[in-house]
Design a protein around this motif. Structure first.
Motif, PDB file in Angstrom:
ATOM      1  N   SER A   1       1.004  -1.658   0.025  1.00 23.00           N
ATOM      2  CA  SER A   1      -0.375  -0.147   0.060  1.00 23.00           C
ATOM      3  C   SER A   1       1.039   1.292  -0.127  1.00 23.00           C
ATOM      4  O   SER A   1       2.014   1.064   0.838  1.00 23.00           O
ATOM      5  CB  SER A   1      -0.919   0.221   1.871  1.00 23.00           C
ATOM      6  N   LEU A   2       0.555   2.450  -1.070  1.00 16.06           N
ATOM      7  CA  LEU A   2       1.001   3.536  -0.749  1.00 16.06           C
ATOM      8  C   LEU A   2       0.215   4.659  -0.585  1.00 16.06           C
ATOM      9  O   LEU A   2       0.463   5.284  -1.552  1.00 16.06           O
ATOM     10  CB  LEU A   2       1.831   3.303  -2.207  1.00 16.06           C
ATOM     11  N   PRO A   3      -0.520   4.555   0.687  1.00 21.81           N
ATOM     12  CA  PRO A   3      -0.722   5.950   1.374  1.00 21.81           C
ATOM     13  C   PRO A   3      -0.633   7.573   0.552  1.00 21.81           C
ATOM     14  O   PRO A   3       1.423   7.687   0.754  1.00 21.81           O
ATOM     15  CB  PRO A   3      -1.412   5.704   2.749  1.00 21.81           C
ATOM     16  N   GLU A   4      -0.888   8.206   0.182  1.00 17.77           N
ATOM     17  CA  GLU A   4       0.111   9.688   0.375  1.00 17.77           C
ATOM     18  C   GLU A   4       0.288   9.914   1.678  1.00 17.77           C
ATOM     19  O   GLU A   4       1.364  10.770   1.287  1.00 17.77           O
ATOM     20  CB  GLU A   4      -1.361  10.884   0.077  1.00 17.77           C
ATOM     21  N   MET A   5      -0.078   9.416   3.115  1.00 21.44           N
ATOM     22  CA  MET A   5       0.512  10.415   3.891  1.00 21.44           C
ATOM     23  C   MET A   5       1.295   8.823   4.620  1.00 21.44           C
ATOM     24  O   MET A   5       0.588   7.667   4.379  1.00 21.44           O
ATOM     25  CB  MET A   5      -0.359  10.647   5.029  1.00 21.44           C
ATOM     26  N   PRO A   6       1.867   8.657   5.630  1.00 20.25           N
ATOM     27  CA  PRO A   6       2.732   7.306   5.628  1.00 20.25           C
ATOM     28  C   PRO A   6       1.767   7.258   7.096  1.00 20.25           C
ATOM     29  O   PRO A   6       0.734   7.642   7.672  1.00 20.25           O
ATOM     30  CB  PRO A   6       4.102   7.598   6.552  1.00 20.25           C
ATOM     31  N   VAL A   7       0.963   5.718   7.625  1.00 22.42           N
ATOM     32  CA  VAL A   7       0.649   5.530   8.581  1.00 22.42           C
ATOM     33  C   VAL A   7       0.880   5.579  10.124  1.00 22.42           C
ATOM     34  O   VAL A   7       1.982   4.995  10.038  1.00 22.42           O
ATOM     35  CB  VAL A   7      -0.110   3.859   8.612  1.00 22.42           C
ATOM     36  N   TRP A   8       0.555   6.244  11.023  1.00 24.76           N
ATOM     37  CA  TRP A   8       0.923   6.236  12.349  1.00 24.76           C
ATOM     38  C   TRP A   8      -0.052   5.547  12.805  1.00 24.76           C
ATOM     39  O   TRP A   8      -0.530   4.838  13.003  1.00 24.76           O
ATOM     40  CB  TRP A   8       0.231   7.401  13.234  1.00 24.76           C
ATOM     41  N   LEU A   9       2.102   4.658  13.551  1.00 24.37           N
ATOM     42  CA  LEU A   9       0.915   3.535  14.507  1.00 24.37           C
ATOM     43  C   LEU A   9       1.059   3.729  15.609  1.00 24.37           C
ATOM     44  O   LEU A   9       2.470   4.343  16.169  1.00 24.37           O
ATOM     45  CB  LEU A   9       1.724   2.191  13.932  1.00 24.37           C
ATOM     46  N   CYS A  10       0.579   2.887  16.903  1.00 25.55           N
ATOM     47  CA  CYS A  10       0.365   2.884  18.060  1.00 25.55           C
ATOM     48  C   CYS A  10       1.375   1.071  18.277  1.00 25.55           C
ATOM     49  O   CYS A  10      -0.098   0.179  17.474  1.00 25.55           O
ATOM     50  CB  CYS A  10      -0.941   2.688  18.424  1.00 25.55           C
ATOM     51  N   ILE A  11       2.219   0.539  18.470  1.00 24.64           N
ATOM     52  CA  ILE A  11       2.430  -1.103  18.659  1.00 24.64           C
ATOM     53  C   ILE A  11       2.136  -1.542  19.397  1.00 24.64           C
ATOM     54  O   ILE A  11       3.252  -1.396  20.569  1.00 24.64           O
ATOM     55  CB  ILE A  11       3.257  -1.068  17.336  1.00 24.64           C
ATOM     56  N   GLU A  12       1.439  -2.487  19.950  1.00 26.32           N
ATOM     57  CA  GLU A  12       1.266  -2.827  21.703  1.00 26.32           C
ATOM     58  C   GLU A  12       1.708  -4.557  21.698  1.00 26.32           C
ATOM     59  O   GLU A  12       0.866  -5.197  21.107  1.00 26.32           O
ATOM     60  CB  GLU A  12       0.136  -2.894  22.659  1.00 26.32           C
ATOM     61  N   VAL A  13       2.996  -4.113  22.135  1.00 23.49           N
ATOM     62  CA  VAL A  13       3.642  -6.145  22.224  1.00 23.49           C
ATOM     63  C   VAL A  13       3.455  -6.645  23.419  1.00 23.49           C
ATOM     64  O   VAL A  13       3.486  -6.247  24.147  1.00 23.49           O
ATOM     65  CB  VAL A  13       5.541  -5.801  22.280  1.00 23.49           C
TER      66      VAL A  13
END
Length: 423
Positions: free
Chosen positions: A317-329
């Motif tokens: 996927s190449l969205p116009e803006m990067p995806v902001w992520l919250c990662i809970e491990v």
């Protein structure tokens, strides 16, 4: 008469060092489109225009440009101060924007309201506003109530217990609402108008669902305002809570919520503004208008294998803006190189990891321990301490909040255990 209710813009917010400027500008542009498309007569912003009392210059510029743009649509704008807003910042341009059909109510002025009720004059400071409809006639009367600071409505007395302070403050806020409502009724009766009365507020009503981004309002010792303290207005537009919701099962008492997610836990919430329509004094409809998501955001949860699998959705996927992520491990053992592992997984993807955290296992540990205990073996302090263990209080502000919670618990427990002292 058509009203649009919104709140909690938080212009100028920094989100894990990321600016929300582009999102806020996209929202304001979208809002202007909705105003034009729906023939809106007045927009109410129920507090927290800015994220801080000293907003960055670009946030002030966006605010001023919006006022100019909405005035060109012939729509009235009402701006209420919130707990994040500086009274002086909002008031510095108050007289200027008044020329652009914008009313700014940054703080409560109780003396003006009291004088109005006593003298039955036609003005009550700037907290009673007659809103015009598309024909230029009075279409609604607004009780414009911003965030209420304790010093605005009450003077504390020495020797008061915690319960007495809470009761006095709650009564003072209720009285202020009912005084303004009476002032609005007087205007409506004197002018023989068949129009609705609308009230606003920026506070926590009891029984609402909050999110991580909502910073607690401690109005003295009052943590929530009972919904039955509101006057019988035809619509009550509230701000401060970022999730849109109905208060006390009363369809006409509403939080519109924030227009963009201000924390990752708000991603499951559909953001919206409320369109409220009246025919004369009759409310004919309350319609939520869904706000588009202007910045891709997501929360990923699981062990490292599950996280890696979930990240695959962003490979092509190449969205116009990067995806902001919250990662809970979810991990059983401490990993010193967790951040490096996640960085390796995401380095070729169009994503930005803004928050990385380990999931809490305290809840499971507590449940295991509770199985070996009975309630009779625990003191109230034990039960309260175990409940606090399920929460996270990271940082200086959260520790200060924890201190306030503990102090209030001690006061309440003391009053319950020693009723003769609080009587």
């Amino acid at each position: 008469m058509k009203i649009l209710h919104t709140s909690d813009w938080h212009l100028g917010q920094s989100f894990f060092t990321k600016s929300r400027k582009a999102e806020h500008q996209a929202f304001l542009d979208w809002l202007l489109e909705q105003i034009a498309a729906n023939g809106i007569d007045a927009v109410i912003v129920a507090g927290d225009i800015f994220d801080t009392g000293t907003p960055p210059s670009y946030a002030r510029e966006m605010y001023n440009q919006f006022i100019v743009a909405i005035s060109q649509l012939g729509c009235t704008l009402v701006v209420l101060g919130g707990n994040h807003d500086s009274v002086s910042t909002l008031n510095e341009s108050k007289e200027l924007v008044a020329c652009l059909n914008t009313h700014v109510v940054a703080s409560v002025v109780t003396n003006e309201v009291s004088n109005f009720v006593a003298e039955n004059s036609e003005q009550a400071g700037n907290q009673i506003i007659e809103l015009s409809n598309s024909r230029g006639e009075t279409g609604a009367i607004l009780c414009a109530i911003p965030f209420i600071r304790p010093r605005d409505v009450i003077q504390s007395s020495a020797g008061e217990s915690g319960t007495e302070k809470r009761q006095a403050l709650g009564s003072a806020i209720k009285q202020h609402y009912h005084q303004l409502y009476q002032a609005a009724l007087n205007i409506r009766d004197e002018k023989q108008l068949s129009v609705p009365i609308i009230a606003t507020g920026h506070l926590t009503a009891l029984g609402v669902s909050q999110s991580d981004s909502v910073r607690d309002i401690y109005i003295g010792t009052l943590e929530g305002f009972a919904a039955d303290g509101f006057p019988p207005a035809d619509y009550i537009a509230l701000g401060h809570i970022h999730r849109p919701q109905i208060v006390a099962k009363s369809d006409h008492i509403r939080y519109s919520g924030s227009p963009i997610p201000l924390s990752f836990d708000e991603l499951k919430t559909v953001k919206q503004v409320m369109k409220v329509e009246f025919d004369g004094s009759d409310r004919t409809g309350i319609t939520p208008i869904e706000i588009p998501r202007f910045q891709p955001m997501a929360v990923l949860k699981g062990d490292l294998g599950a996280i890696e699998t979930q990240l695959k959705q962003y490979e092509n996927s190449l969205p116009e803006m990067p995806v902001w992520l919250c990662i809970e491990v979810e991990i059983q053992d401490y990993l010193s190189d967790l951040q490096q592992r996640i960085q390796t997984m995401t380095e070729h993807l169009n994503v930005e990891v803004l928050q990385l955290r380990r999931s809490r296992n305290k809840a499971q540990q507590a449940l295991t321990q509770v199985e070996r205990e009975t309630l009779a073996e625990l003191t109230p302090h034990d039960v309260f301490a175990k409940r606090l263990e399920l929460e996270t209080f990271d940082g200086e502000k959260e520790q200060a909040r924890l201190g306030r919670i503990k102090q209030q618990f001690r006061e309440i427990l003391s009053e319950v255990e020693n009723p003769e002292q609080s009587a």
